[in-house]
Write a protein that holds these residues in place. Structure first.
Motif, PDB file in Angstrom:
ATOM      1  N   ILE A   1      49.281 -11.209  39.382  1.00 28.53           N
ATOM      2  CA  ILE A   1      48.311 -12.051  40.096  1.00 28.53           C
ATOM      3  C   ILE A   1      48.270 -13.552  39.969  1.00 28.53           C
ATOM      4  N   SER A   2      48.326 -13.855  38.619  1.00 27.42           N
ATOM      5  CA  SER A   2      48.464 -15.305  38.182  1.00 27.42           C
ATOM      6  C   SER A   2      49.581 -16.253  38.891  1.00 27.42           C
ATOM      7  N   ARG A   3      50.692 -15.579  38.928  1.00 25.32           N
ATOM      8  CA  ARG A   3      52.124 -15.897  39.518  1.00 25.32           C
ATOM      9  C   ARG A   3      51.691 -16.425  41.046  1.00 25.32           C
ATOM     10  N   ALA A   4      51.146 -15.283  41.631  1.00 28.57           N
ATOM     11  CA  ALA A   4      51.005 -15.390  42.909  1.00 28.57           C
ATOM     12  C   ALA A   4      49.907 -16.634  43.245  1.00 28.57           C
ATOM     13  N   MET A   5      48.820 -16.555  42.451  1.00 30.26           N
ATOM     14  CA  MET A   5      47.859 -17.903  42.658  1.00 30.26           C
ATOM     15  C   MET A   5      48.523 -19.218  42.536  1.00 30.26           C
ATOM     16  N   ARG A   6      49.536 -19.343  41.707  1.00 35.25           N
ATOM     17  CA  ARG A   6      50.428 -20.400  41.363  1.00 35.25           C
ATOM     18  C   ARG A   6      51.112 -20.919  42.739  1.00 35.25           C
ATOM     19  N   GLU A   7      51.589 -20.004  43.442  1.00 35.54           N
ATOM     20  CA  GLU A   7      52.264 -20.457  44.504  1.00 35.54           C
ATOM     21  C   GLU A   7      51.277 -20.783  46.052  1.00 35.54           C
TER      22      GLU A   7
ATOM     23  N   VAL B   1      38.829 -23.256  39.170  1.00 33.52           N
ATOM     24  CA  VAL B   1      38.769 -22.342  38.344  1.00 33.52           C
ATOM     25  C   VAL B   1      39.849 -21.312  38.453  1.00 33.52           C
ATOM     26  N   LEU B   2      40.187 -21.037  39.736  1.00 35.07           N
ATOM     27  CA  LEU B   2      41.328 -20.299  40.101  1.00 35.07           C
ATOM     28  C   LEU B   2      42.728 -20.507  39.494  1.00 35.07           C
ATOM     29  N   GLU B   3      42.892 -21.934  39.651  1.00 31.75           N
ATOM     30  CA  GLU B   3      44.286 -22.651  39.443  1.00 31.75           C
ATOM     31  C   GLU B   3      44.057 -22.576  37.754  1.00 31.75           C
ATOM     32  N   GLY B   4      43.187 -22.899  37.106  1.00 32.19           N
ATOM     33  CA  GLY B   4      42.912 -22.875  35.674  1.00 32.19           C
ATOM     34  C   GLY B   4      43.312 -21.633  35.104  1.00 32.19           C
ATOM     35  N   TYR B   5      42.831 -20.495  35.642  1.00 32.96           N
ATOM     36  CA  TYR B   5      42.888 -19.114  35.322  1.00 32.96           C
ATOM     37  C   TYR B   5      44.381 -18.801  35.322  1.00 32.96           C
TER      38      TYR B   5
ATOM     39  N   ILE C   1      47.469 -17.802  32.215  1.00 29.10           N
ATOM     40  CA  ILE C   1      48.561 -16.805  32.017  1.00 29.10           C
ATOM     41  C   ILE C   1      50.046 -17.189  32.252  1.00 29.10           C
ATOM     42  N   THR C   2      50.259 -17.887  33.253  1.00 23.12           N
ATOM     43  CA  THR C   2      51.754 -18.550  33.555  1.00 23.12           C
ATOM     44  C   THR C   2      52.379 -19.402  32.571  1.00 23.12           C
ATOM     45  N   ASP C   3      51.373 -20.268  32.315  1.00 21.41           N
ATOM     46  CA  ASP C   3      51.823 -21.473  31.326  1.00 21.41           C
ATOM     47  C   ASP C   3      51.490 -21.843  30.063  1.00 21.41           C
ATOM     48  N   GLY C   4      50.406 -21.231  29.840  1.00 23.38           N
ATOM     49  CA  GLY C   4      49.732 -21.431  28.559  1.00 23.38           C
ATOM     50  C   GLY C   4      48.653 -22.169  28.484  1.00 23.38           C
ATOM     51  N   ARG C   5      47.862 -22.191  27.344  1.00 28.35           N
ATOM     52  CA  ARG C   5      46.543 -23.005  27.130  1.00 28.35           C
ATOM     53  C   ARG C   5      46.599 -24.471  27.412  1.00 28.35           C
ATOM     54  N   SER C   6      47.787 -25.084  26.896  1.00 25.10           N
ATOM     55  CA  SER C   6      48.016 -26.486  26.875  1.00 25.10           C
ATOM     56  C   SER C   6      47.985 -27.002  28.631  1.00 25.10           C
ATOM     57  N   ALA C   7      48.749 -26.124  29.456  1.00 22.71           N
ATOM     58  CA  ALA C   7      49.040 -26.521  30.703  1.00 22.71           C
ATOM     59  C   ALA C   7      47.616 -26.292  31.573  1.00 22.71           C
ATOM     60  N   ALA C   8      46.799 -25.267  30.939  1.00 21.65           N
ATOM     61  CA  ALA C   8      45.703 -24.938  31.740  1.00 21.65           C
ATOM     62  C   ALA C   8      44.557 -25.769  31.647  1.00 21.65           C
ATOM     63  N   LEU C   9      44.464 -26.385  30.273  1.00 20.38           N
ATOM     64  CA  LEU C   9      43.242 -27.224  30.066  1.00 20.38           C
ATOM     65  C   LEU C   9      42.844 -28.364  30.895  1.00 20.38           C
ATOM     66  N   PRO C  10      43.580 -29.128  31.331  1.00 21.34           N
ATOM     67  CA  PRO C  10      43.163 -30.391  32.236  1.00 21.34           C
ATOM     68  C   PRO C  10      42.305 -29.539  33.644  1.00 21.34           C
ATOM     69  N   THR C  11      42.971 -28.733  33.884  1.00 22.85           N
ATOM     70  CA  THR C  11      42.391 -28.082  35.133  1.00 22.85           C
ATOM     71  C   THR C  11      40.960 -27.226  34.775  1.00 22.85           C
ATOM     72  N   LEU C  12      40.986 -26.681  33.860  1.00 26.51           N
ATOM     73  CA  LEU C  12      39.817 -26.049  33.214  1.00 26.51           C
ATOM     74  C   LEU C  12      38.897 -27.028  32.889  1.00 26.51           C
ATOM     75  N   ARG C  13      39.179 -28.049  32.360  1.00 31.01           N
ATOM     76  CA  ARG C  13      37.907 -29.002  32.026  1.00 31.01           C
ATOM     77  C   ARG C  13      37.661 -29.716  33.343  1.00 31.01           C
ATOM     78  N   ARG C  14      38.162 -29.866  34.322  1.00 29.22           N
ATOM     79  CA  ARG C  14      37.622 -30.215  35.626  1.00 29.22           C
ATOM     80  C   ARG C  14      36.984 -29.106  36.334  1.00 29.22           C
TER      81      ARG C  14
END
Length: 915
Positions: A506-512, A526-530, A534-547
């Protein structure tokens, strides 16, 4: 003479009448009573209800009756019951008043949840009883429409101190009345049955034949009164009129039909009109009769053989008369009668019944009638009548011939059926939509409904993948709907029942997904951050999750209502302890305001977790109690996430183990893997507190393998501690690596404090000391008092083993005092034992020993809410109680606490620590 006027005991019903007398006396004394009087057709239920009314002298009496042909009309029975009280609506809180006005068609507006309607009816009855005791009688409850049955069942379970009696008469138990106090009415005893039979037979009958007749009717009063009319004198006297008790209702109906057949044609037609008209409105019946050429004077002159009476309402001799008349009529006669009734029903004042009559008058597909049913379905849905809306739409589908329109209406009917809780109907109409679909968009929406059905019928790994497929197929048609579907798919996989493989897919499909037009909404972030998590790890997700975190602070309430439950995890993933309660707190208030009460337990538990982690156990327990009250009222099953954590943190072994085991068994059986993960996390916390690390280790390991990204994150510190204490260095260091991946990128005191504490557990002596001090300093700047106390405990244990006893005592004493004040009994005992090992004398202490301990869970909850400044109506709205019941509880609370006013609650509820 009317039994209600006589007020005398009924033949052979001394026990039943005595029970009803006690009910009336209790209500006169200020209590509330509920009773379901049930039994076979004709056994005397209605007579007992009439007797109850006759004894209620000086009391206000409200009456309603379910009507078989009205079962699809939402809130029809409820409106009958409440109509005399509508002048009191202004006395209700605005949300409750608006809810009732909406479902009764008095105003427009969003569809209120039935539980808000139930609370409004409870308040209305309570308000009406202020002027004196109130008796509410609902006969033929087996034919109540579902919306009315749900509301009245809800009200019946919450009556306590309102001076209200709610008495139902029903042939069988409906699911909405299960568990209520009951009175089963059976046939008369032999002597009474013989006396009744004698009153209607005028020939000499052999005693053996009389005995057999009484036995075969099983003492059924209506059978004893009516069946001798059906049988010829020689049959009665000679005993050739055999009865079969299993078909007794049909024999009674045939007895009525024999009387009906002897009536003139116009009289029979009038009976059919009255049977098809559910309201019992004489004006409607006569106007429809005139359209069919029935002359009132002619009919009244010949009479109806006592089968039908015209008064304020049209009343049949017995409900079996109505069913006999309607069931035996020719189909073309029924259609003609329904058409006449439709023509005389006001389309503006009563569009629902008019449309239903039109549908019943229509034999072949008819687009105009189908469209009218579709329109009134929308009106019913807006009034909160989901079951009625589903019924209208289902009939609309049956009358639709165009495949595309049939598919659209079937989709709507499937969705309405799902939301009304009729899963089988939802599946059936989703299948009709798929078979009739004329394009891919219709087919994919049918697939989406099937995915929601699968998700709603029990968490399992099939639902996330079905929703993923639906989201992918929706992309070319409706990207916003596709994104929402992806989000629910991801949440169902992580927080529901998925596994890590489905979560990754599901996460890979969302990334596309392409970037949203017009910029991202909070949902998109939230969708992009989640997905990135899963696909790229916490460091990659943090900026989007903060937004996403920033966007959620002022996000529209309507979106929170749709998917806020899944967005509550953003701050936890960021290790933001101070703002973690914000989104669920906003969602709780939004859900309460909107009246979406079936969703409230989910948000209360989402709020209860961060409150528990902060160490405010009293507030967390109040949230658990509220969630329990709502779940009990709504019947919505709920995994008890907060209660699991709270009980484990308190460390009460027997209580916690029982709850954990029950949750694992129940959640595992239904495929709710999230519930299993929460229970295993709670077990890890419990056993670490009890210093039973060998049990904590496997529980923590199982949790960290969960697809739930938050619970698996929170279980890592438990795993590090349990593995370190059992000497499993490999497991400890592996868990520490996972924790570092989750916490290191987040520069918050919570993340860095927990990480330092866990690193200290697996470090050598030189590094451990500094790490423990860093953990205490950082966690001291958070609101997470239990985590700080555990840092002091671990540091104190380490210092004692390093033979630095004086320093150890400082930290162990600090940990002990904190654990006691919070209420973490197992951890407090662990700290006490360590203090003893340092040579310090310390006695067991426990928190919260005061007179407030005498309060029941509900009383304490009420006391806390009143202490916080809520009024009685506001407390009642939260706990599904009437204001009078809240006041009744407050009087008991004041007595137990030895106080006399609301102002004194603040001091009375402060926990007292004793030694």
């Amino acid at each position: 003479m009317d039994r209600r006027k006589r007020g005398t005991k009924l033949l052979g019903r001394g026990r039943e009448c005595a029970l009803l007398d006690q009910l009336i006396v209790a209500v006169r004394m200020g209590e509330s009573r509920v009773l379901v009087v049930h039994g076979a057709p004709g056994v005397g239920k209605s007579a007992l209800l009439e007797y109850t009314e006759s004894t209620a002298t000086g009391m206000r009496v409200l009456r309603a009756a379910g009507v078989e042909s009205e079962m699809e009309l939402a809130f029809a029975t409820l409106h009958q019951l409440c109509a005399p009280l509508l002048d009191r609506l202004e006395n209700l809180p605005v949300p409750q008043r608006d809810a009732l006005q909406t479902v009764f068609g008095m105003r427009g507006g969003a569809s209120p949840e039935r539980f808000l309607v139930g609370l409004a009816v409870l308040s209305l009855l309570s308000d009406a009883s202020e002027g004196g005791p109130l008796l509410c009688v609902v006969d033929d409850a087996q034919w109540m429409d579902r919306a009315s049955a749900q509301v009245l069942g809800f009200v019946a379970r919450r009556l306590l101190a309102e001076s209200v009696a709610l008495v139902f008469g029903s042939r069988e138990w409906g699911q909405d009345l299960l568990g209520l106090p009951e009175l089963e009415v059976t046939g008369l005893k032999a002597a009474d049955a013989h006396a009744l039979l004698d009153s209607v037979t005028h020939v000499r009958i052999d005693q053996d034949i009389r005995d057999r007749f009484v036995a075969e009717t099983r003492g059924n009063p209506l059978a004893l009164l009516e069946l001798p009319r059906e049988l010829a004198v020689t049959q009665v006297a000679g005993g050739s009129g055999h009865l079969d008790a299993d078909t007794l209702p049909s024999r009674i109906e045939r007895s009525f039909l024999a009387r009906i057949d002897g009536l003139p044609e116009q009289t029979r037609l009038l009976l059919l009109i009255a049977a098809a008209e559910p309201v019992g409105d004489p004006s409607l019946v006569w106007r429809a009769a005139e359209r069919l050429g029935v002359t009132p004077a002619t009919v009244l002159a010949s009479g109806t053989d006592g089968l039908l009476e015209f008064d304020v309402r049209v009343i049949f001799r017995h409900p079996l008369v109505r069913s006999a008349v309607y069931g035996s009529a020719k189909e073309e006669d029924r259609r003609a009668v329904h058409l006449a009734l439709a023509e005389v029903t006001d389309a503006r004042a009563d569009p629902d019944r008019r449309a239903w009559h039109l549908a019943s008058a229509t034999a072949a597909p008819d687009e105009s009638v189908a469209a009218e049913l579709e329109r009134v379905a929308g009106r019913a849905q807006a009034r909160g009548g989901l079951a009625a809306a589903a019924a209208f739409l289902q009939r609309s589908v049956a009358l639709t011939i165009d495949p595309s329109r049939r598919a659209e209406r079937a989709l709507t009917a499937a969705d309405a059926g799902l939301r009304a809780g009729d899963i089988e109907a939802a599946r059936r109409f989703a299948g009709i939509a798929e078979r009739n679909a004329q394009d891919e968009f219709q087919r994919v929406r049918a697939h989406l409904v099937r995915g929601h059905i699968t998700f709603a019928t029990g968490f399992n790994n099939e639902a996330p993948l079905m929703l993923l497929t639906a989201a992918q197929r929706l992309e070319p048609f409706d990207m916003d709907l596709a994104r929402e579907t992806y989000f629910i798919a991801w949440a169902s996989a992580s927080f529901g029942a998925g596994n890590r493989d489905s979560l990754m897919a599901i996460s890979r499909a969302m990334r596309e997904l392409p970037a949203p037009e017009g910029g991202p909404r909070a949902l998109d972030l939230v969708l992009e951050g989640y997905a990135l998590l899963i696909t790229d790890g916490r460091s990659a997700a943090l900026p989007t999750l903060r937004r996403a975190k920033e966007a959620l602070t002022d996000h529209p309430v309507q979106d929170l209502l749709k998917w806020g439950w899944a967005a509550c995890g953003v701050s936890a993933l960021l290790w933001e302890d101070r703002i973690m309660p914000d989104t669920p707190a906003r969602a709780v208030e939004a859900v309460r305001t909107a009246g979406a009460l079936s969703e409230l337990p989910l948000y209360l538990h989402s709020l209860g977790i961060p409150i528990s982690l902060s160490g405010d156990f009293a507030a967390a327990a109040a949230l658990v109690a509220q969630a329990d009250a709502v779940a009990d009222a709504t019947g919505v099953p709920m995994t008890r996430h907060t209660e699991l954590l709270l009980t484990a943190m308190r460390g009460r072994e027997a209580e916690a183990e029982a709850l954990i085991a029950a949750t694992i068994e129940e959640a595992g059986a239904s495929g709710q893997l999230n519930g299993v993960a929460s229970a295993q996390w709670a077990a890890a916390v419990l056993y670490n507190g009890l210093a039973r690390y060998g049990l904590a280790l496997p529980a923590a390991q199982a949790t960290t393998r969960s697809a739930n990204v938050i619970v698996s994150q929170w279980a890592l510190p438990e795993l590090v501690e349990a593995a370190a204490r059992t000497g499993d260095d490999t497991a400890a260091r592996g868990a520490l690596e996972g924790l570092a991946d989750a916490a290191e990128p987040c520069d918050t005191d919570w993340a860095q404090g927990i990480l330092a504490r866990c690193r200290a557990l697996v470090s050598d002596d030189d590094a451990a000391d500094g790490l423990y001090r860093e953990a205490i300093e950082r966690l001291g700047r958070t609101i997470l008092r239990p985590e700080l106390a555990r840092a002091h405990l671990l540091y104190g244990e380490w210092l004692r083993r390093d033979r630095r006893r004086a320093e150890a005592r400082i930290h162990l004493r600090t940990a002990y005092e904190m654990f006691v004040s919070i209420g973490m009994e197992a951890f407090a005992e662990r700290a006490r034992r360590e203090l003893l090992a340092t040579g310090e004398t310390v006695r067991k202490r426990r928190n919260g020993t005061s007179t407030s301990d005498e309060l029941t869970a509900q009383e304490r909850q009420i006391a806390l809410l009143v202490r916080d400044g809520l009024s009685n109506p506001e407390v009642g709205a939260r706990l599904f109680l009437s204001p009078r019941t809240v006041e009744w509880h407050l009087r008991k609370i004041f007595t137990k606490l030895g106080i006399s006013s609301r102002r004194q609650l603040g001091d009375a509820l402060i926990p007292v620590t004793s030694t």
